[in-house]
Design a protein around this motif. Structure first.
Motif, short mmCIF file in Angstrom:
data_model
loop_
_atom_site.label_atom_id
_atom_site.label_comp_id
_atom_site.label_asym_id
_atom_site.label_seq_id
_atom_site.Cartn_x
_atom_site.Cartn_y
_atom_site.Cartn_z
N LEU A 129 0.87 -1.17 0.00
CA LEU A 129 0.00 0.00 0.00
C LEU A 129 0.91 1.23 0.00
O LEU A 129 1.71 1.41 0.92
CB LEU A 129 -0.90 -0.01 1.24
CG LEU A 129 -2.04 1.01 1.28
CD1 LEU A 129 -3.04 0.76 0.17
CD2 LEU A 129 -2.74 0.96 2.63
N ILE A 130 0.81 2.06 -1.03
CA ILE A 130 1.72 3.19 -1.20
C ILE A 130 1.02 4.47 -0.77
O ILE A 130 -0.07 4.81 -1.25
CB ILE A 130 2.18 3.33 -2.66
CG1 ILE A 130 2.71 1.99 -3.19
CG2 ILE A 130 3.22 4.43 -2.78
CD1 ILE A 130 3.94 1.47 -2.48
N VAL A 170 -6.81 15.10 -7.17
CA VAL A 170 -5.68 14.54 -6.42
C VAL A 170 -5.74 13.02 -6.43
O VAL A 170 -4.70 12.34 -6.55
CB VAL A 170 -5.66 15.09 -4.98
CG1 VAL A 170 -4.63 14.35 -4.12
CG2 VAL A 170 -5.36 16.59 -4.99
N ALA A 171 -6.94 12.45 -6.35
CA ALA A 171 -7.08 10.99 -6.43
C ALA A 171 -6.55 10.47 -7.76
O ALA A 171 -5.85 9.46 -7.82
CB ALA A 171 -8.54 10.60 -6.24
N TYR A 172 -6.87 11.18 -8.84
CA TYR A 172 -6.35 10.79 -10.15
C TYR A 172 -4.82 10.84 -10.15
O TYR A 172 -4.15 9.91 -10.64
CB TYR A 172 -6.90 11.70 -11.24
CG TYR A 172 -6.19 11.50 -12.56
CD1 TYR A 172 -6.55 10.47 -13.42
CD2 TYR A 172 -5.12 12.32 -12.93
CE1 TYR A 172 -5.87 10.26 -14.61
CE2 TYR A 172 -4.43 12.12 -14.11
CZ TYR A 172 -4.81 11.09 -14.95
OH TYR A 172 -4.12 10.88 -16.12
N ASP A 173 -4.27 11.92 -9.61
CA ASP A 173 -2.81 12.07 -9.59
C ASP A 173 -2.15 10.91 -8.84
O ASP A 173 -1.14 10.36 -9.29
CB ASP A 173 -2.43 13.39 -8.91
CG ASP A 173 -2.92 14.61 -9.66
OD1 ASP A 173 -3.16 14.50 -10.88
OD2 ASP A 173 -3.08 15.67 -9.02
N PHE A 174 -2.72 10.58 -7.67
CA PHE A 174 -2.14 9.50 -6.87
C PHE A 174 -2.20 8.17 -7.62
O PHE A 174 -1.21 7.44 -7.70
CB PHE A 174 -2.86 9.39 -5.52
CG PHE A 174 -2.22 10.19 -4.43
CD1 PHE A 174 -2.00 11.54 -4.56
CD2 PHE A 174 -1.83 9.58 -3.25
CE1 PHE A 174 -1.39 12.28 -3.56
CE2 PHE A 174 -1.21 10.29 -2.24
CZ PHE A 174 -0.99 11.65 -2.39
N LYS A 175 -3.35 7.85 -8.16
CA LYS A 175 -3.49 6.57 -8.86
C LYS A 175 -2.62 6.53 -10.11
O LYS A 175 -2.08 5.48 -10.46
CB LYS A 175 -4.95 6.34 -9.21
CG LYS A 175 -5.83 6.08 -7.99
CD LYS A 175 -7.19 5.50 -8.34
CE LYS A 175 -8.04 6.45 -9.12
NZ LYS A 175 -9.41 5.92 -9.35
N ARG A 176 -2.45 7.69 -10.75
CA ARG A 176 -1.62 7.74 -11.95
C ARG A 176 -0.18 7.36 -11.64
O ARG A 176 0.54 6.84 -12.49
CB ARG A 176 -1.70 9.15 -12.56
CG ARG A 176 -0.91 9.34 -13.84
CD ARG A 176 -1.48 8.51 -14.99
NE ARG A 176 -0.66 8.64 -16.19
CZ ARG A 176 0.42 7.92 -16.43
NH1 ARG A 176 0.84 7.00 -15.57
NH2 ARG A 176 1.10 8.11 -17.55
N GLN A 180 -2.05 4.66 -3.46
CA GLN A 180 -3.42 4.34 -3.05
C GLN A 180 -3.90 5.09 -1.83
O GLN A 180 -5.07 5.04 -1.49
CB GLN A 180 -3.54 2.84 -2.75
CG GLN A 180 -3.22 1.92 -3.91
CD GLN A 180 -1.72 1.69 -4.06
OE1 GLN A 180 -0.99 1.64 -3.07
NE2 GLN A 180 -1.25 1.54 -5.29
N MET A 181 -3.03 5.82 -1.15
CA MET A 181 -3.41 6.44 0.13
C MET A 181 -2.79 7.81 0.27
O MET A 181 -1.57 7.98 0.15
CB MET A 181 -2.97 5.55 1.29
CG MET A 181 -3.43 6.00 2.66
SD MET A 181 -2.87 4.82 3.92
CE MET A 181 -4.00 5.17 5.25
N ASN A 182 -3.63 8.80 0.53
CA ASN A 182 -3.14 10.15 0.81
C ASN A 182 -3.22 10.40 2.31
O ASN A 182 -4.29 10.24 2.92
CB ASN A 182 -3.99 11.20 0.07
CG ASN A 182 -3.35 12.58 0.10
OD1 ASN A 182 -2.33 12.80 0.75
ND2 ASN A 182 -3.94 13.51 -0.63
N ALA A 387 -8.62 -0.67 -2.47
CA ALA A 387 -7.88 0.19 -3.39
C ALA A 387 -7.52 -0.52 -4.70
O ALA A 387 -6.91 0.08 -5.59
CB ALA A 387 -6.60 0.70 -2.72
N GLY A 388 -7.90 -1.79 -4.84
CA GLY A 388 -7.68 -2.51 -6.09
C GLY A 388 -6.38 -3.26 -6.18
O GLY A 388 -6.02 -3.75 -7.26
N LEU A 389 -5.65 -3.38 -5.07
CA LEU A 389 -4.36 -4.05 -5.12
C LEU A 389 -4.47 -5.56 -5.27
O LEU A 389 -3.48 -6.23 -5.55
CB LEU A 389 -3.53 -3.69 -3.88
CG LEU A 389 -2.95 -2.28 -3.89
CD1 LEU A 389 -2.35 -1.92 -2.55
CD2 LEU A 389 -1.92 -2.12 -5.00
#
Length: 592
Positions: A129-130, A170-176, A180-182, A387-389
């Motif tokens: 989990l990043i 921001v969610a898009y940026d993280f997933k890109r 998975q976690m802010n 988160a889809g991992l």
């Protein structure tokens, strides 16, 4: 002092250049531009709700892990892409040998980080989990990545739908980038102007505003498919010690904590926030043990947060390497206490290998109920599943920097600034001065011409521009004051160029007095592109003809101020904090 005079500005209008074609692999990004990040939001139940359902993937993974590997799932270790190959390899060894649950990335670059995430994921049996601190998006930690406005700036915005939208971006940026976690939003109520560690990271000093905006940001991110972490429970806003350096004390009684500090967290929990980060603070009203950080207190983590407030999600410790915990609980004692207190994720242990062994002994000695230990590990695994991992795929680095800095995101930053900029004093008459009058445009605290000057100059073609440094000599300031008195009107920008804007400007006293003198000019407009608390340290500034709060020095906010001055937009912002007796919290002139 260096000051520059420009008497004429030639404007050249360029036609939009056509964008080069891109490969079909970029179809999803094109759809994003058309429909926004919401087009890809996962329409699924929230993380908290998912915990109440049986999860076969979680149960299967849990059964396959040894006791030591289960414990390791609770540990998140530090990662960087700016410390060289040896450091990166050392983190990789920790992942391979210990099989930790996740990483928290700090400084570096987006492409390097995405590549390293892909590499690190290959070393882990269970996908990592990043996480990252992204209070204002990926630019908080990374170069070459977009920064959205600080939370203090967002606190001035009256339309929370814009903050929800930022959360989706921001969610898009993280997933890109494969995260998975802010570790955001910050939901501290900053009612201490001298707070050295929260301050501009907070939405302000009004608990209702902090709660509403924190929830809007959180919901945007979670609807966009990433986990969030409200911080720093039970509330770090009224402290004057940096917990990175020592243990702050929150000396207030239980009633005060219930009604103020804890209010935003209580509301966020009701709204379904997926995670809460515990602060390192002494809180005698909740646990009277001497020098015991809240992170290590079972009365606070389990008794207050979990039992009293009913939080069911991920409880995340603040960084365990911070002096607030290691000063009083060295040699791994802080880690074991954080585990027993009720934290689910132990972030940035000084020595994760040692900590895992200590916790293994505690589990063997039954210092924690078996079902509680199992629930901790399964919560982390359930977060990975949510988160889809469970269907992990490496991220592509093709066009990554372009994607993060897409025009749609830049437009949103400008829109946020347009909605935050605040008119503290003035009206259309005192703002929009004589377009043909002899005009001085002065930027203070900088070494060169600013965006504010460049954008404002075309509206006042008979202008001269001046630059004043932070420590310009008294003789030079006196000479410049004499020159400026020959002008019909003066526009002034006060700028804080520091990446972390403090509540006091790093100007000489002479420069501060110079600003006070400019405020007395008959036709003066002053814009402060700095932490709003800095206005209190500029006595006399309230006497200017018009005063604009810009909250931070970025190009977009400078453009927003010029738009207000020129009448292109109406100022909508309200101050999120009390500045002084002249400008209480919620100040802001709305032009009619």
């Amino acid at each position: 002092m260096g000051f520059k005079s420009i008497t004429m500005l030639k404007i050249i209008h360029l036609k939009s250049m056509p964008r080069p074609e891109r490969t079909t692999s970029h179809l999803l990004f094109c759809l994003l531009i058309c429909f926004g990040p919401g087009a890809f939001s996962q329409q699924k139940q929230g993380y908290i709700a998912s915990l109440g359902r049986k999860n076969h993937w979680v149960d299967s993974v849990y059964k396959k892990l040894s006791k030591k590997q289960r414990i390791a799932q609770l540990f998140f270790v530090r990662a960087h892409t700016d410390r060289g190959q040896a450091y990166e390899d050392s983190v990789g060894k920790v992942i391979k040998d210990q099989q930790v649950g996740g990483l928290v990335f700090f400084q570096g670059g987006p492409v390097r980080q995405a590549e390293l995430i892909n590499k690190y994921q290959q070393l882990s049996r269970v996908p990592l989990l990043i996480a990252q601190d992204g209070e204002w998006g990926p630019g908080m930690r990374l170069d070459s990545a977009i920064s959205y406005p600080f939370q203090m700036t967002l606190g001035a915005i009256q339309d929370n739908a814009l903050i929800y939208k930022m959360g989706q971006f921001v969610a898009y940026d993280f997933k890109r980038m494969g995260m998975q976690m802010n570790l955001a939003p910050d939901m501290d109520v900053n009612n201490n102007p001298d707070n050295p560690v929260i301050n501009y990271r907070s939405f302000g000093d009004n608990k209702y505003n902090v709660a509403a905006k924190g929830i809007a940001y959180m919901k945007g991110m979670q609807d966009g498919g990433i986990l969030t972490t409200a911080k720093h429970f039970p509330g770090h806003g009224d402290t004057n010690v940096d917990s990175h350096l020592d243990l702050p004390l929150l000396p207030f009684d239980r009633k005060r904590l219930d009604t103020l500090e804890e209010y935003p967290f209580r509301q966020a929990i009701k709204a379904g926030v997926s995670g809460v980060m515990i602060a390192h603070m002494g809180v005698p009203a909740l646990d009277s043990a001497k020098n015991l950080p809240s992170t290590l207190s079972r009365k606070i983590v389990t008794g207050e947060l979990k039992d009293s407030l009913g939080f069911k999600g991920l409880v995340v410790s603040d960084a365990m390497e911070m002096k607030a915990v290691t000063k009083y609980f060295p040699n791994g004692e802080a880690d074991i206490r954080a585990f027993l207190a009720g934290n689910d994720i132990i972030e940035l242990s000084e020595n994760s290998e040692r900590a895992i062994d200590l916790i293994k002994k505690a589990v063997r000695k039954k210092q924690i109920p078996k079902q509680e230990f199992e629930a901790k590990v399964k919560k982390v695994l359930a977060a990975k599943y949510w988160a889809g991992l469970n269907r992990y795929h490496p991220v592509s680095t093709d066009h990554l920097v372009d994607d993060l800095n897409r025009q749609q995101a830049k437009n949103l930053v400008q829109q946020l600034c347009d909605n935050a900029v605040t008119l503290l004093k003035g009206d259309a008459t005192t703002l929009q001065l004589n377009p043909i009058g002899k005009t001085a445009i002065v930027s203070i605290g900088v070494e060169g011409t600013t965006i504010f000057q460049k954008e404002l100059a075309p509206w006042y073609l008979n202008n001269d521009q001046f630059v004043v440094g932070k420590a310009t000599s008294a003789d030079q300031l006196l000479e410049l004051l004499g020159k400026l008195r020959q002008y019909d009107q003066v526009f002034v920008s006060v700028n804080d160029t520091r990446p972390r804007p403090a509540s006091k400007l790093d100007y000489s006293n002479g420069v501060k007095l110079f600003i006070s003198e400019l405020a007395l000019f008959p036709h003066s407009v002053i814009c402060v592109f700095a932490n709003p608390y800095t206005i209190a340290g500029l006595p006399g500034i309230e006497k200017s003809g018009a005063l604009i709060a810009g909250y931070q020095m970025n190009d977009e906010m400078q453009r927003s101020a010029v738009k207000v001055i020129s009448g292109l937009i109406e100022p909508k912002g309200k101050t999120p904090v009390r500045i002084d007796q002249y400008f209480p919290s919620g100040s802001g002139v709305i032009l009619k």
